[in-house]
Design a protein around this motif. Structure first.
Motif, PDB file in Angstrom:
ATOM      1  N   MET A   1       0.695  -1.199   0.081  1.00  0.00           N
ATOM      2  CA  MET A   1      -0.247  -0.050  -0.070  1.00  0.00           C
ATOM      3  C   MET A   1       0.977   1.284  -0.501  1.00  0.00           C
ATOM      4  SD  MET A   1      -3.179  -1.211   2.901  1.00  0.00           S
ATOM      5  CE  MET A   1      -1.897  -2.038   3.596  1.00  0.00           C
ATOM      6  N   ARG A   2       0.875   2.073  -1.113  1.00  0.00           N
ATOM      7  CA  ARG A   2       1.307   3.612  -1.071  1.00  0.00           C
ATOM      8  C   ARG A   2       1.167   4.533   0.319  1.00  0.00           C
ATOM      9  NH1 ARG A   2      -0.878   3.678  -5.901  1.00  0.00           N
ATOM     10  NH2 ARG A   2      -1.771   6.302  -5.604  1.00  0.00           N
ATOM     11  N   PRO A   3       2.163   5.208   0.897  1.00  0.00           N
ATOM     12  CA  PRO A   3       1.413   5.977   2.241  1.00  0.00           C
ATOM     13  C   PRO A   3       0.523   7.642   1.264  1.00  0.00           C
ATOM     14  CG  PRO A   3       3.933   5.712   1.505  1.00  0.00           C
ATOM     15  CD  PRO A   3       3.662   5.104   0.560  1.00  0.00           C
ATOM     16  N   ASP A   4       0.794   7.681  -0.009  1.00  0.00           N
ATOM     17  CA  ASP A   4      -0.987   8.685  -0.419  1.00  0.00           C
ATOM     18  C   ASP A   4      -1.878   7.944  -0.320  1.00  0.00           C
ATOM     19  OD1 ASP A   4      -0.001   6.609  -2.335  1.00  0.00           O
ATOM     20  OD2 ASP A   4      -0.416   8.057  -4.098  1.00  0.00           O
ATOM     21  N   LEU A   5      -2.036   6.544   0.438  1.00  0.00           N
ATOM     22  CA  LEU A   5      -3.494   6.305   0.471  1.00  0.00           C
ATOM     23  C   LEU A   5      -4.012   5.803   2.278  1.00  0.00           C
ATOM     24  CD1 LEU A   5      -3.322   3.405  -1.796  1.00  0.00           C
ATOM     25  CD2 LEU A   5      -4.502   5.656  -2.430  1.00  0.00           C
ATOM     26  N   ARG A   6      -2.970   6.548   2.739  1.00  0.00           N
ATOM     27  CA  ARG A   6      -3.385   6.798   3.759  1.00  0.00           C
ATOM     28  C   ARG A   6      -4.773   6.919   4.557  1.00  0.00           C
ATOM     29  NH1 ARG A   6       2.760   7.833   6.197  1.00  0.00           N
ATOM     30  NH2 ARG A   6       3.423   5.577   5.588  1.00  0.00           N
ATOM     31  N   HIS A   7      -4.926   8.566   3.450  1.00  0.00           N
ATOM     32  CA  HIS A   7      -5.845   9.366   4.163  1.00  0.00           C
ATOM     33  C   HIS A   7      -6.725   9.750   2.205  1.00  0.00           C
ATOM     34  CE1 HIS A   7      -4.229   9.780   7.764  1.00  0.00           C
ATOM     35  NE2 HIS A   7      -3.677   9.739   7.392  1.00  0.00           N
ATOM     36  N   PRO A   8      -7.343   8.731   2.393  1.00  0.00           N
ATOM     37  CA  PRO A   8      -7.781   8.678   0.676  1.00  0.00           C
ATOM     38  C   PRO A   8      -8.705   9.880   0.771  1.00  0.00           C
ATOM     39  CG  PRO A   8      -8.458   6.655   1.353  1.00  0.00           C
ATOM     40  CD  PRO A   8      -7.324   7.280   2.899  1.00  0.00           C
ATOM     41  N   PRO A   9      -8.632  10.837   0.095  1.00  0.00           N
ATOM     42  CA  PRO A   9      -9.280  11.945  -0.299  1.00  0.00           C
ATOM     43  C   PRO A   9     -10.756  11.944  -0.021  1.00  0.00           C
ATOM     44  CG  PRO A   9      -8.565  11.621  -2.704  1.00  0.00           C
ATOM     45  CD  PRO A   9      -8.555  10.546  -1.770  1.00  0.00           C
ATOM     46  N   HIS A  10     -11.393  11.068  -0.689  1.00  0.00           N
ATOM     47  CA  HIS A  10     -13.153  11.702  -0.015  1.00  0.00           C
ATOM     48  C   HIS A  10     -13.608   9.748   0.088  1.00  0.00           C
ATOM     49  CE1 HIS A  10     -12.601  15.202  -2.395  1.00  0.00           C
ATOM     50  NE2 HIS A  10     -12.559  14.645  -3.288  1.00  0.00           N
ATOM     51  N   PRO A  11     -13.647   9.251   1.679  1.00  0.00           N
ATOM     52  CA  PRO A  11     -13.750   8.146   1.994  1.00  0.00           C
ATOM     53  C   PRO A  11     -15.391   7.582   1.833  1.00  0.00           C
ATOM     54  CG  PRO A  11     -12.118   9.769   3.764  1.00  0.00           C
ATOM     55  CD  PRO A  11     -12.611  10.164   1.717  1.00  0.00           C
ATOM     56  N   PRO A  12     -16.122   9.152   2.890  1.00  0.00           N
ATOM     57  CA  PRO A  12     -17.593   8.745   3.052  1.00  0.00           C
ATOM     58  C   PRO A  12     -18.544   8.686   1.305  1.00  0.00           C
ATOM     59  CG  PRO A  12     -16.525  11.088   3.704  1.00  0.00           C
ATOM     60  CD  PRO A  12     -15.001  10.545   3.198  1.00  0.00           C
ATOM     61  N   HIS A  13     -18.075   8.881   0.161  1.00  0.00           N
ATOM     62  CA  HIS A  13     -18.583   8.737  -1.098  1.00  0.00           C
ATOM     63  C   HIS A  13     -17.766   7.585  -1.561  1.00  0.00           C
ATOM     64  CE1 HIS A  13     -19.905  12.809  -0.081  1.00  0.00           C
ATOM     65  NE2 HIS A  13     -17.929  12.682  -0.038  1.00  0.00           N
ATOM     66  N   ASP A 102     -13.848  -9.439   9.982  1.00  0.00           N
ATOM     67  CA  ASP A 102     -13.286  -9.458   8.371  1.00  0.00           C
ATOM     68  C   ASP A 102     -14.063  -8.907   6.903  1.00  0.00           C
ATOM     69  OD1 ASP A 102     -11.393 -11.453   6.998  1.00  0.00           O
ATOM     70  OD2 ASP A 102     -13.121 -11.492   5.258  1.00  0.00           O
ATOM     71  N   GLY A 103     -14.948  -8.458   7.354  1.00  0.00           N
ATOM     72  CA  GLY A 103     -15.605  -7.382   6.676  1.00  0.00           C
ATOM     73  C   GLY A 103     -15.661  -6.006   6.482  1.00  0.00           C
ATOM     74  N   LEU A 104     -14.986  -5.917   7.829  1.00  0.00           N
ATOM     75  CA  LEU A 104     -14.822  -4.360   8.083  1.00  0.00           C
ATOM     76  C   LEU A 104     -13.289  -3.625   7.499  1.00  0.00           C
ATOM     77  CD1 LEU A 104     -15.321  -1.415   9.085  1.00  0.00           C
ATOM     78  CD2 LEU A 104     -14.255  -2.347  11.468  1.00  0.00           C
ATOM     79  N   ALA A 105     -12.893  -4.684   7.757  1.00  0.00           N
ATOM     80  CA  ALA A 105     -11.031  -5.611   7.158  1.00  0.00           C
ATOM     81  C   ALA A 105     -10.686  -5.292   5.686  1.00  0.00           C
ATOM     82  CB  ALA A 105     -10.184  -5.797   7.658  1.00  0.00           C
ATOM     83  N   ALA A 106     -11.411  -6.141   5.653  1.00  0.00           N
ATOM     84  CA  ALA A 106     -11.773  -5.696   3.409  1.00  0.00           C
ATOM     85  C   ALA A 106     -12.092  -3.994   2.992  1.00  0.00           C
ATOM     86  CB  ALA A 106     -12.048  -6.795   2.796  1.00  0.00           C
ATOM     87  N   HIS A 107     -12.962  -3.819   3.379  1.00  0.00           N
ATOM     88  CA  HIS A 107     -13.883  -2.365   3.194  1.00  0.00           C
ATOM     89  C   HIS A 107     -12.939  -1.353   3.703  1.00  0.00           C
ATOM     90  CE1 HIS A 107     -17.144  -0.149   2.029  1.00  0.00           C
ATOM     91  NE2 HIS A 107     -16.686   1.068   2.812  1.00  0.00           N
ATOM     92  N   LEU A 108     -12.157  -1.327   4.477  1.00  0.00           N
ATOM     93  CA  LEU A 108     -10.867  -0.109   5.102  1.00  0.00           C
ATOM     94  C   LEU A 108      -9.941  -0.381   3.203  1.00  0.00           C
ATOM     95  CD1 LEU A 108     -11.100   0.180   8.531  1.00  0.00           C
ATOM     96  CD2 LEU A 108     -12.279   1.705   6.991  1.00  0.00           C
ATOM     97  N   LEU A 109      -9.571  -1.753   3.359  1.00  0.00           N
ATOM     98  CA  LEU A 109      -8.649  -1.869   2.428  1.00  0.00           C
ATOM     99  C   LEU A 109      -8.829  -1.158   1.249  1.00  0.00           C
ATOM    100  CD1 LEU A 109      -6.963  -4.936   4.012  1.00  0.00           C
ATOM    101  CD2 LEU A 109      -5.773  -2.732   3.283  1.00  0.00           C
ATOM    102  N   SER A 110      -9.884  -1.386   1.122  1.00  0.00           N
ATOM    103  CA  SER A 110     -10.546  -1.734  -0.335  1.00  0.00           C
ATOM    104  C   SER A 110     -10.307  -0.503  -0.751  1.00  0.00           C
ATOM    105  CB  SER A 110     -12.286  -1.781  -0.885  1.00  0.00           C
ATOM    106  OG  SER A 110     -12.797  -0.975   0.181  1.00  0.00           O
ATOM    107  N   LEU A 111     -10.682   0.990   0.167  1.00  0.00           N
ATOM    108  CA  LEU A 111     -10.641   2.593   0.080  1.00  0.00           C
ATOM    109  C   LEU A 111      -8.898   3.190   0.566  1.00  0.00           C
ATOM    110  CD1 LEU A 111     -14.386   3.081   2.509  1.00  0.00           C
ATOM    111  CD2 LEU A 111     -13.874   2.973  -0.468  1.00  0.00           C
ATOM    112  N   GLY A 112      -7.924   2.011   0.984  1.00  0.00           N
ATOM    113  CA  GLY A 112      -7.327   2.279   0.936  1.00  0.00           C
ATOM    114  C   GLY A 112      -6.578   2.982   1.992  1.00  0.00           C
ATOM    115  N   TYR A 113      -6.876   2.563   3.251  1.00  0.00           N
ATOM    116  CA  TYR A 113      -6.784   2.866   4.399  1.00  0.00           C
ATOM    117  C   TYR A 113      -5.732   2.089   4.968  1.00  0.00           C
ATOM    118  CZ  TYR A 113     -10.513   5.879   4.717  1.00  0.00           C
ATOM    119  OH  TYR A 113     -10.954   7.317   4.746  1.00  0.00           O
ATOM    120  N   VAL A 114      -4.293   1.992   5.535  1.00  0.00           N
ATOM    121  CA  VAL A 114      -3.185   2.049   6.628  1.00  0.00           C
ATOM    122  C   VAL A 114      -3.342   2.422   7.704  1.00  0.00           C
ATOM    123  CG1 VAL A 114      -1.045   1.691   7.035  1.00  0.00           C
ATOM    124  CG2 VAL A 114      -1.708   2.225   4.741  1.00  0.00           C
ATOM    125  N   LEU A 115      -3.893   1.561   8.577  1.00  0.00           N
ATOM    126  CA  LEU A 115      -4.595   1.566  10.608  1.00  0.00           C
ATOM    127  C   LEU A 115      -2.262   1.254  11.131  1.00  0.00           C
ATOM    128  CD1 LEU A 115      -7.622  -0.171  10.577  1.00  0.00           C
ATOM    129  CD2 LEU A 115      -7.259   2.023   9.636  1.00  0.00           C
TER     130      LEU A 115
END
Length: 317
Positions: A1-13, A102-115
């Protein structure tokens, strides 16, 4: 995962993933849909209740420069779980089954989050950490284990120390900040507490009580979070090291617990460090009963691509 995906610009949408996780940075909209769920168990949901209330009253910058992210899991038209993610990047979900985790982990990864970490009741923390490890290769290690306690029958200490409890006055703010600094150092919180930073710390929105000796000398303090969802959380409780062992912490805890009940709280709760037998025994003696174990797991990534593993856990705001 790239560092620039840690805070996706529009996650709520972003499109909704399986298991119907709905994400938003709009706290009012979140509470309109998930508020009843949070209030349904004010003890176990003490932290998200307090977090959402602070953001609602103080705005999206209440916990830092980035607006918090809130999520709710909807099934058959009902909210089944929620999470919040504050500016530090850690995840704090309510109770989840392994499948939901597991579903939450998959969803957050699909949005590019690093926790950097997850904070949750032990079984949920375990399930999410295992799911995150499977999907990212990250390893996880416990940072701290906390115990959530609720007030049963309030029992004043015996013997009760001489003195009285009283609200902290405006003229004592510098002294209060000094004790908050000492408390933070005792529990390992990396925070700057002074006149310039006070309003942005987790200590600012609380009401504080001193226990003072008959000559008027403060010897212990306790803070209380605002009443929300029928519950008040006591935090912090602090006695300077040279004054410990005299019953002052128990006395001030009883004082603020009584005040919370008098203000209309149906539940009064507090966290302790599960590894500290002295504080756990103290609170049990005055009537607090353990109800849950909470774990903070830090994640470490194979490439080192993690967001500030040293960020403070978002559990006792």
């Amino acid at each position: 995962m790239r560092p620039d995906l840690r805070h996706p610009p529009h996650p709520p949408h972003a499109p909704h993933a399986p298991h119907q996780w709905h994400l938003t940075d709009d706290v009012d909209g979140f509470l309109a849909r998930a508020g009843d769920f949070l209030r349904s168990d004010p003890v176990l949901h003490t932290t998200p209740l307090s977090v959402t209330e602070k953001v609602r009253t103080q705005g999206p910058g209440a916990y830092g420069p980035k607006a918090p992210l809130f999520g709710r899991l909807v099934s058959d038209g009902e909210v089944r779980a929620t999470f919040h993610r504050l500016s530090g990047g850690g995840l704090s979900p309510t109770a989840l089954t392994p499948k939901q985790a597991d579903g939450l982990a998959a969803h957050l990864l699909s949005l590019g989050y690093v926790l950097p970490h997850v904070t949750a009741e032990e079984s949920t923390a375990n399930a999410f950490a295992e799911a995150w490890q499977r999907r990212t290769g990250a390893t996880y290690a416990p940072r701290v284990r906390l115990r959530l306690n609720r007030l049963g029958a309030l029992t004043p200490p015996d013997p009760f120390p001489a003195g009285r409890g009283r609200l902290v006055g405006d003229s004592e703010h510098e002294h209060l900040m000094q004790w908050c600094r000492e408390f933070a150092a005792d529990v390992g919180e990396d925070v700057t507490i002074d006149a310039d930073t006070w309003a942005g710390t987790r200590f600012a929105e609380k009401h504080y009580t001193y226990w003072e000796t008959p000559d008027g000398t403060p010897v212990s303090m306790a803070g209380a979070n605002p009443l929300v969802g029928g519950q008040v959380r006591i935090d912090p409780v602090y006695t300077p090291a040279h004054l410990r062992g005299r019953g002052y912490a128990g006395a001030v805890t009883v004082e603020v617990s009584r005040a919370a009940l008098a203000a209309g709280a149906k539940e009064v709760v507090l966290y302790t460090n599960a590894a500290n037998p002295t504080s756990n025994a103290l609170y049990q003696r005055v009537g607090y009963v353990p109800v849950a174990e909470v774990v903070v797991y830090d994640f470490s990534y194979p490439t080192g691509d993690a967001a500030s593993n040293g960020a403070a856990p978002e559990v006792v705001g």
